[in-house]
Design an enzyme around this catalytic site. Structure first.
Site, PDB file in Angstrom:
ATOM      1  CD  GLU A  87      -3.386  -0.676   1.757  1.00 28.61           C
ATOM      2  OE1 GLU A  87      -3.578   0.506   2.121  1.00 28.61           O
ATOM      3  OE2 GLU A  87      -4.182  -1.600   1.984  1.00 28.61           O
ATOM      4  CG  HIS A 139      -2.736  -3.757   8.124  1.00 30.59           C
ATOM      5  ND1 HIS A 139      -2.941  -5.010   7.600  1.00 30.59           N
ATOM      6  CD2 HIS A 139      -3.744  -2.992   7.644  1.00 30.59           C
ATOM      7  CE1 HIS A 139      -4.013  -5.009   6.835  1.00 30.59           C
ATOM      8  NE2 HIS A 139      -4.518  -3.783   6.836  1.00 30.59           N
TER       9      HIS A 139
END
Length: 406
Positions: free
Chosen positions: A49, A272
């Protein structure tokens, strides 16, 4: 290192959640990630990402002294988001873009535009050849009604096949990334069973971090709390997997995860938690070999389960293809009726009656718009059907091969 029979390799994996202009406090988090990587001195860094190439360039500039070798994998409309930083020379790279990756009209999810892929780098450390893979699979969004499950299973299958067919010359295989699947989900069991990869969390001699190794936790200020309501401790969807394929043994000495906010800060590095593994690699006299098929009856069940889910997705795609095709035909019929009415007017069949030009034009534009949209969607779902059919056929052949083995 050349004279040392034991090699210790420190690996860092993180889904950075760095969507340009949209994710919260992005630049600040990118700086924090760079500071931590420079301070802790990992051997390999696998990131997902990192959609913005500017963020990658900033990290590369910050980390250049510690990680002189790096690679960014380009894919899709906004990029794959995958990149690797390494202390060791990168000898080769390869990218494979998954054949299915959600739907372009699901704009609120956006996975289709990312070009989800698996990236491979090849490096050589102390005479040992490493194939290092980094990937990011399609997100789940709703576990109770997971419409993307067939696509994610296709991705897991293609990932497993890609690793199997590209790692034959490697001594050690490493995979890191956001698989968007729980450890017992069929996709993870398929990936591990088909490749023989081992889970660093399950194999670790020591563990430190979030309970059960969770990487998406409720007390992270960036997570969507409603999605984690069924999971009070969080979920584990980010992994480091590994195996040895030649006369080398690999053991996970230690696995860690980050546990919330960055040191001295009020925010975490990402939505995360990062996964950090220390692997011990040793040469041995006897080749370890590819351990695919060590539990073939179980593997047959896993492939059968995955194939069943793919068939379910295939039937859904066929229904979508039929619906969009029917919509296109109806729009075309409407256009033909309008054309007939216009010709009738021009021929004087409706003499003396005013022709509603505005209404006729609006209706014609609407019909053309519906025809174009339905045709595009029909073509998209036709390709989806073909891809699902291809994966189902591959799985059928794999099942036959497993069952025919003596």
């Amino acid at each position: 290192m050349e004279g040392d029979p034991t090699l210790r390799l420190r690996i860092f994996d993180l889904n950075c959640w760095a969507i340009r202009y949209l994710s919260k406090r992005r630049q600040e988090r990118v700086r924090l990630i760079g500071d931590m990587l420079r301070r802790d001195g990992f051997d390999l860094v696998l990131l997902q990402e990192v959609w913005s190439e500017q963020d990658y360039s900033d990290l590369k500039g910050k980390l250049g002294g510690c990680y002189p070798f790096s690679h960014y994998f380009h894919s899709g409309v906004i990029g794959s988001g995958l990149c690797v930083f390494s202390r060791f020379p990168i000898l080769d790279t390869l990218l494979y873009q998954y054949s299915l990756n959600g739907y372009p009209y699901m704009l609120q999810h956006g996975d289709w535009f990312c070009g989800k892929s698996v990236g491979l780098i090849v490096t050589k450390i102390s005479g040992i050849i490493f194939n290092v893979y980094v990937t990011h699979l399609h997100a789940e969004y709703c576990r109770e009604k997971d419409v993307y499950l067939p696509h994610r299973l296709v991705q897991a299958w293609e990932l497993a096949q890609f690793i199997r067919h590209t790692s034959k010359a490697a001594d050690v295989v490493l995979l890191g990334g956001d698989l968007n699947m729980h450890p017992e989900d069929v996709g993870v069991r398929l990936l591990r069973g088909w490749t023989g990869l081992r889970d660093a969390f399950a194999e670790a001699m020591r563990f430190e971090g979030c309970e059960d190794g969770c990487t998406l936790i409720p007390n992270n200020c960036f997570t969507v709390k409603t999605e984690l309501l069924p999971f009070p401790l969080g979920i584990r969807i980010d992994y480091i997997l590994y195996k040895a394929t030649s006369s080398v043994t690999v053991k996970c000495e230690e696995l860690k995860t980050t546990t919330g906010t960055a040191p001295g800060m009020d925010i975490p590095f990402s939505d995360h938690e990062a996964v950090m593994a220390t692997l011990r690699i040793q040469r041995q006299g006897q080749a370890a070999g590819d351990n695919l098929g060590t539990a073939e009856p179980t593997l047959v069940d896993v492939v059968t389960e995955a194939r069943t889910e793919v068939v379910v997705g295939l039937h859904a795609a066929q229904r979508q293809r039929y619906s969009t095709g029917r919509m296109a035909v109806l729009a075309l019929l409407l256009l033909l009726l309008q054309a007939a009415a216009a010709l009738g007017t021009l021929a004087g069949l409706a003499a003396g009656q005013p022709f509603p030009k505005l209404s006729f034009s609006l209706l014609a534009f609407l019909a053309i718009g519906v025809l174009l949209l339905a045709t595009i969607l029909h073509l998209f779902h036709t390709m989806e059907v073909k891809m699902l059919q291809g994966t189902e056929e591959q799985m059928r052949i794999a099942l036959w091969a497993l069952q025919e083995r003596p």
